[in-house]
Scaffold this active site. Structure first.
Site, short mmCIF file in Angstrom:
data_model
loop_
_atom_site.label_atom_id
_atom_site.label_comp_id
_atom_site.label_asym_id
_atom_site.label_seq_id
_atom_site.Cartn_x
_atom_site.Cartn_y
_atom_site.Cartn_z
N PRO A 1 -1.71 0.82 8.55
CA PRO A 1 -2.64 0.46 7.47
C PRO A 1 -2.03 -0.65 6.63
CG PRO A 1 -2.32 2.84 7.60
CD PRO A 1 -1.28 2.21 8.48
N CYS A 2 -2.74 -1.77 6.53
CA CYS A 2 -2.13 -2.98 5.94
C CYS A 2 -2.93 -3.56 4.77
CB CYS A 2 -1.99 -4.08 6.99
SG CYS A 2 -1.05 -3.59 8.44
#
Length: 483
Positions: A105-106
């Site tokens: 998750p960025c």
């Protein structure tokens, strides 16, 4: 290059990315997935069939050491626990891993994040890069939602996607990185699903291939429509297989299924045939024929009250008559009088054909006045639900089971139907419970969420083939130099 190429899948989920990579000729060295529910599906399909739930619970328990789980090929823990296991990292580096892939998750990623340990949103991408630095794979794939590539223009900042690209370039001995924006429907999945990826080759490998890389994002539609920024497709980018009239539809995906399972059809689509036969993939330790003999897995129908079914029939009728889905919300508009609601509904429904008939044959109303009464009785603020169309690809598969309605039948989609849109073959079996409640969604990853979170295997396969070609070319070049 002798034998299969090796890969590690971080944030592996149920295994969509891994399945595509294995179809492209890669062999699993290690998967890391913190959810025991998603990891159960992964283990069952890629490692060995789970027949004893107690054994699985014992294996996946937090008390089971990282190294013990790693021997089986799946670590059911946070990536940070793997990073703390230095002997495992050293062992992986000694194996000269070909590819590390995954979707950390960025959304909140920034280059300043490493200096700000308080920012939890930055933690997982940096851990991914720390793993890459420790293992030094020849290639890297980072996948994420397409919105991550948008620049933060309000704050005059680069997008998290571009900052992550810059960070990967500087990781370890260095990587050449190509950002790409891919749509699953361009690679044979019957689904409109845009995603962004960073495709990286270690500097020495990139040099051996002679490939050129750009800081601009290549989009899969450029292969057919062209682009000012790209005179040709970057060599590392995957080859598009479907475009225009070739894009697969909901009918291609699920027209051979009915409520009971497989339907006998004389004109089985090539996609449906491939899904039935296993898409050139067999689950670990289990013959494909054995699994097929058990019938169609994960095709359990959701139960709906009769008034909910009638609402689904209304959605289907609205779709066929060109009536906007938001019409169902008019009765719940608190700013309108009863007369105002009736007037708006009459305007929206006056051109529909009567009697109003649902695809399953049920007569909903014989006149516009009768249909207005039905809409008033079934009105809901939840107008995000929509029936799918047989002649279009599925919209992006999400993790909730109630967002999409079957094209003809008054029900939501089964896990298997959603998996077909993602391009999971029918012999890929999803484990754990089907769905979960709102509060538990923060910690549980049931079957619908597993499917919705997955990378479509067809798209993963295309990317895997491209990476494989690059690594094989580099090996040939380096072999010539050595001789």
């Amino acid at each position: 290059m002798p034998g299969k190429l090796t890969y590690v899948d971080l944030f592996a989920g149920c295994g969509g990315l891994s399945l595509g990579l294995e179809q492209a000729g890669f062999a699993l060295e290690l998967a890391v997935e913190k959810s025991d529910m998603a990891a159960e599906t992964f283990f069952h399909n890629f490692i060995e069939p789970i027949s004893d739930q107690k054994e699985w619970k014992s294996f996946s328990a937090p008390s089971t050491p990282v190294e013990e789980q790693a021997k089986k090929g799946v670590v059911v823990k946070q990536l940070s626990d793997v990073l703390d296991c230095k002997p495992l990292l050293q062992d992986l580096k000694s194996r000269e891993i070909d590819l590390v892939a995954g979707g950390p998750p960025c959304q909140g990623f920034s280059l300043a994040g490493r200096r700000n340990p308080e920012d939890i949103r930055n933690k997982l991408p940096w851990e991914f890069l720390e793993f890459v630095e420790a293992v030094s794979p020849k290639a890297v794939i980072i996948e994420n939602v397409s919105g991550m590539s948008q620049d933060f223009k309000k704050h005059n900042q680069e997008s998290p996607f571009d900052q992550l690209r810059q960070a990967l370039i500087q990781t370890g001995v260095g990587y050449q990185v190509q950002p790409v924006h891919l749509n699953a429907m361009h690679f044979g999945a019957p689904q409109h699903r845009p995603r962004v990826m960073l495709l990286g080759l270690r500097q020495d490998v990139a040099d051996a291939t002679g490939f050129k890389f750009s800081d601009k994002t290549w989009r899969s539609e450029f292969a057919k429509l062209g682009s000012v920024e790209f005179s040709q497709k970057p060599e590392i980018a995957p080859i598009l297989t479907h475009f225009g009239d070739d894009i697969l539809t909901v009918a291609d995906a699920i027209a051979d299924l009915n409520d009971s399972g497989y339907r006998r059809v004389s004109n089985l689509s090539e996609f449906a045939k491939e899904m039935r036969e296993g898409a050139d993939w067999e689950p670990a330790g289990d013959a494909a024929s054995k699994r097929r003999n058990k019938g169609l897995p994960n095709h359990t129908l959701r139960k709906h009250a009769e008034h909910i079914k009638d609402r689904f029939r209304l959605y289907q009728f609205f779709r066929d008559q060109g009536v906007h889905n938001k019409t169902i919300a008019i009765p719940k508009n608190e700013d309108l009088t009863t007369g105002g609601k009736r007037q708006l509904l009459h305007e929206a429904l006056k051109d529909a054909k009567y009697p109003a008939k649902a695809p399953d044959g049920k007569i909903l109303a014989h006149s516009v006045e009768e249909l207005i009464e039905l809409v008033l009785s079934l009105g809901t603020k939840k107008h995000s639900q929509r029936p799918l169309s047989w002649t279009s690809p599925s919209p992006t598969v999400v993790s909730l089971p109630d967002d999409y309605v079957h094209p003809d039948i008054p029900r939501t989609m089964t896990v298997r139907e959603m998996a077909r849109f993602q391009s999971f073959p029918d012999n890929f079996e999803f484990r754990a419970k089907e769905t979960t409640g709102s509060l538990r969604r923060r910690v549980e990853v049931p079957q619908y969420t597993q499917v919705g979170n997955a990378v479509p295997p067809k798209m993963a396969r295309a990317v895997g083939l491209s990476i494989r070609s690059a690594l094989e070319l580099a090996a040939i070049t380096e072999g010539r130099r050595a001789s």
